[in-house]
Motif scaffolding. Structure first.
Motif, PDB file in Angstrom:
ATOM      1  N   ALA A   1      11.405  13.246  -4.903  1.00 28.92           N
ATOM      2  CA  ALA A   1      11.291  11.807  -5.163  1.00 28.92           C
ATOM      3  C   ALA A   1      12.145  11.007  -4.186  1.00 28.92           C
ATOM      4  O   ALA A   1      11.695   9.988  -3.636  1.00 28.92           O
ATOM      5  CB  ALA A   1      11.698  11.502  -6.601  1.00 28.92           C
ATOM      6  N   LEU A   2      13.372  11.470  -3.946  1.00 32.92           N
ATOM      7  CA  LEU A   2      14.238  10.764  -2.990  1.00 32.92           C
ATOM      8  C   LEU A   2      13.668  10.809  -1.577  1.00 32.92           C
ATOM      9  O   LEU A   2      13.728   9.813  -0.845  1.00 32.92           O
ATOM     10  CB  LEU A   2      15.648  11.358  -3.035  1.00 32.92           C
ATOM     11  N   SER A   3      13.115  11.949  -1.198  1.00 35.77           N
ATOM     12  CA  SER A   3      12.568  12.045   0.160  1.00 35.77           C
ATOM     13  C   SER A   3      11.297  11.210   0.313  1.00 35.77           C
ATOM     14  O   SER A   3      10.983  10.758   1.415  1.00 35.77           O
ATOM     15  CB  SER A   3      12.294  13.501   0.529  1.00 35.77           C
ATOM     16  N   ILE A   4      10.576  10.984  -0.786  1.00 30.44           N
ATOM     17  CA  ILE A   4       9.379  10.129  -0.715  1.00 30.44           C
ATOM     18  C   ILE A   4       9.782   8.670  -0.546  1.00 30.44           C
ATOM     19  O   ILE A   4       9.202   7.937   0.265  1.00 30.44           O
ATOM     20  CB  ILE A   4       8.508  10.320  -1.979  1.00 30.44           C
TER      21      ILE A   4
ATOM     22  N   MET B   1       0.819  -1.203   0.000  1.00 36.68           N
ATOM     23  CA  MET B   1       0.000   0.000   0.000  1.00 36.68           C
ATOM     24  C   MET B   1       0.865   1.271   0.000  1.00 36.68           C
ATOM     25  O   MET B   1       0.561   2.226  -0.695  1.00 36.68           O
ATOM     26  CB  MET B   1      -0.931  -0.050   1.219  1.00 36.68           C
ATOM     27  N   ILE B   2       1.933   1.246   0.792  1.00 42.71           N
ATOM     28  CA  ILE B   2       2.806   2.415   0.874  1.00 42.71           C
ATOM     29  C   ILE B   2       3.484   2.660  -0.468  1.00 42.71           C
ATOM     30  O   ILE B   2       3.651   3.809  -0.879  1.00 42.71           O
ATOM     31  CB  ILE B   2       3.849   2.244   2.004  1.00 42.71           C
ATOM     32  N   LEU B   3       3.858   1.581  -1.173  1.00 41.09           N
ATOM     33  CA  LEU B   3       4.507   1.736  -2.470  1.00 41.09           C
ATOM     34  C   LEU B   3       3.583   2.436  -3.462  1.00 41.09           C
ATOM     35  O   LEU B   3       4.030   3.287  -4.246  1.00 41.09           O
ATOM     36  CB  LEU B   3       4.942   0.371  -3.006  1.00 41.09           C
ATOM     37  N   ILE B   4       2.297   2.145  -3.421  1.00 40.06           N
ATOM     38  CA  ILE B   4       1.338   2.800  -4.321  1.00 40.06           C
ATOM     39  C   ILE B   4       1.259   4.298  -4.022  1.00 40.06           C
ATOM     40  O   ILE B   4       1.264   5.125  -4.935  1.00 40.06           O
ATOM     41  CB  ILE B   4      -0.058   2.133  -4.201  1.00 40.06           C
ATOM     42  N   VAL B   5       1.223   4.651  -2.751  1.00 40.24           N
ATOM     43  CA  VAL B   5       1.180   6.062  -2.357  1.00 40.24           C
ATOM     44  C   VAL B   5       2.473   6.755  -2.771  1.00 40.24           C
ATOM     45  O   VAL B   5       2.448   7.882  -3.287  1.00 40.24           O
ATOM     46  CB  VAL B   5       0.941   6.192  -0.829  1.00 40.24           C
ATOM     47  N   GLN B   6       3.603   6.095  -2.580  1.00 40.51           N
ATOM     48  CA  GLN B   6       4.882   6.683  -2.973  1.00 40.51           C
ATOM     49  C   GLN B   6       4.940   6.924  -4.479  1.00 40.51           C
ATOM     50  O   GLN B   6       5.373   7.990  -4.925  1.00 40.51           O
ATOM     51  CB  GLN B   6       6.030   5.770  -2.539  1.00 40.51           C
ATOM     52  N   ILE B   7       4.497   5.968  -5.251  1.00 39.68           N
ATOM     53  CA  ILE B   7       4.498   6.133  -6.712  1.00 39.68           C
ATOM     54  C   ILE B   7       3.552   7.257  -7.122  1.00 39.68           C
ATOM     55  O   ILE B   7       3.899   8.083  -7.976  1.00 39.68           O
ATOM     56  CB  ILE B   7       4.132   4.799  -7.404  1.00 39.68           C
ATOM     57  N   ALA B   8       2.377   7.322  -6.501  1.00 41.89           N
ATOM     58  CA  ALA B   8       1.429   8.395  -6.820  1.00 41.89           C
ATOM     59  C   ALA B   8       2.022   9.761  -6.492  1.00 41.89           C
ATOM     60  O   ALA B   8       1.860  10.719  -7.263  1.00 41.89           O
ATOM     61  CB  ALA B   8       0.115   8.175  -6.067  1.00 41.89           C
ATOM     62  N   LEU B   9       2.707   9.871  -5.363  1.00 40.34           N
ATOM     63  CA  LEU B   9       3.329  11.139  -4.982  1.00 40.34           C
ATOM     64  C   LEU B   9       4.434  11.533  -5.954  1.00 40.34           C
ATOM     65  O   LEU B   9       4.538  12.697  -6.340  1.00 40.34           O
ATOM     66  CB  LEU B   9       3.878  11.053  -3.554  1.00 40.34           C
ATOM     67  N   VAL B  10       5.255  10.588  -6.362  1.00 41.25           N
ATOM     68  CA  VAL B  10       6.334  10.890  -7.304  1.00 41.25           C
ATOM     69  C   VAL B  10       5.756  11.300  -8.654  1.00 41.25           C
ATOM     70  O   VAL B  10       6.231  12.255  -9.284  1.00 41.25           O
ATOM     71  CB  VAL B  10       7.295   9.688  -7.439  1.00 41.25           C
ATOM     72  N   VAL B  11       4.713  10.621  -9.109  1.00 45.60           N
ATOM     73  CA  VAL B  11       4.069  11.002 -10.373  1.00 45.60           C
ATOM     74  C   VAL B  11       3.513  12.421 -10.265  1.00 45.60           C
ATOM     75  O   VAL B  11       3.645  13.227 -11.191  1.00 45.60           O
ATOM     76  CB  VAL B  11       2.973   9.985 -10.757  1.00 45.60           C
ATOM     77  N   ALA B  12       2.895  12.749  -9.124  1.00 43.59           N
ATOM     78  CA  ALA B  12       2.360  14.101  -8.925  1.00 43.59           C
ATOM     79  C   ALA B  12       3.481  15.136  -8.961  1.00 43.59           C
ATOM     80  O   ALA B  12       3.335  16.202  -9.580  1.00 43.59           O
ATOM     81  CB  ALA B  12       1.604  14.184  -7.601  1.00 43.59           C
ATOM     82  N   VAL B  13       4.596  14.858  -8.318  1.00 43.44           N
ATOM     83  CA  VAL B  13       5.734  15.786  -8.314  1.00 43.44           C
ATOM     84  C   VAL B  13       6.262  15.982  -9.740  1.00 43.44           C
ATOM     85  O   VAL B  13       6.534  17.113 -10.165  1.00 43.44           O
ATOM     86  CB  VAL B  13       6.859  15.281  -7.376  1.00 43.44           C
ATOM     87  N   ILE B  14       6.367  14.910 -10.486  1.00 46.92           N
ATOM     88  CA  ILE B  14       6.874  15.005 -11.857  1.00 46.92           C
ATOM     89  C   ILE B  14       5.908  15.812 -12.725  1.00 46.92           C
ATOM     90  O   ILE B  14       6.334  16.685 -13.500  1.00 46.92           O
ATOM     91  CB  ILE B  14       7.108  13.597 -12.447  1.00 46.92           C
TER      92      ILE B  14
END
Length: 126
Positions: A45-48, A1-14
């Motif tokens: 991305a690194l901090s996420i 679940m955390i990996l999905i949130v991390q990927i969503a956050l990185v996509v949002a940042v990009i």
């Protein structure tokens, strides 16, 4: 679940970084903005993905938590944004004022042109 949130956050940042990197008028400022946005995107991305590293960096700087470091960086970034936006609006106001004055002078009736026209008409009558 955390990996999905991390990927969503990185996509949002990009996505946000790409939108903010769109073209501008001044090439120098555009280059600086792109470099800063790329640095921000990589750091975000690194901090996420590695939040413990951000906490270690914060501890090294004498700040308790990584989230506090992010908050302080956000506040500084906001003030820089406010200062640059204020300067840009001041420059725009100056340009608009100069342009308005130029247009007003160009479109103003010229009394010497009207007198010359009357003199020419008077010369033809004689």
């Amino acid at each position: 679940m955390i990996l999905i949130v991390q990927i969503a956050l990185v996509v949002a940042v990009i996505l946000v970084s790409l939108v903010l990197m769109r073209g501008g008028v001044n090439a120098k400022h555009l280059a600086v903005r792109r470099i800063m946005l790329m640095t921000f995107a990589v750091a975000a991305a690194l901090s996420i993905f590695f939040p413990d590293t951000l906490t270690r960096i914060a501890s090294y700087l004498g700040i308790g938590r990584g989230t506090d470091l992010v908050l302080y960086a956000t506040i500084v970034s906001f003030f820089v944004f406010m200062a640059t936006t204020y300067q840009r609006f001041r420059n725009m106001e100056t340009s608009i004022t100069t342009l308005s004055r130029r247009i007003a002078l160009d479109e103003a009736p010229k009394p010497w042109a009207a007198k010359q026209g009357q003199n020419c008409a008077d010369d033809h009558r004689q």
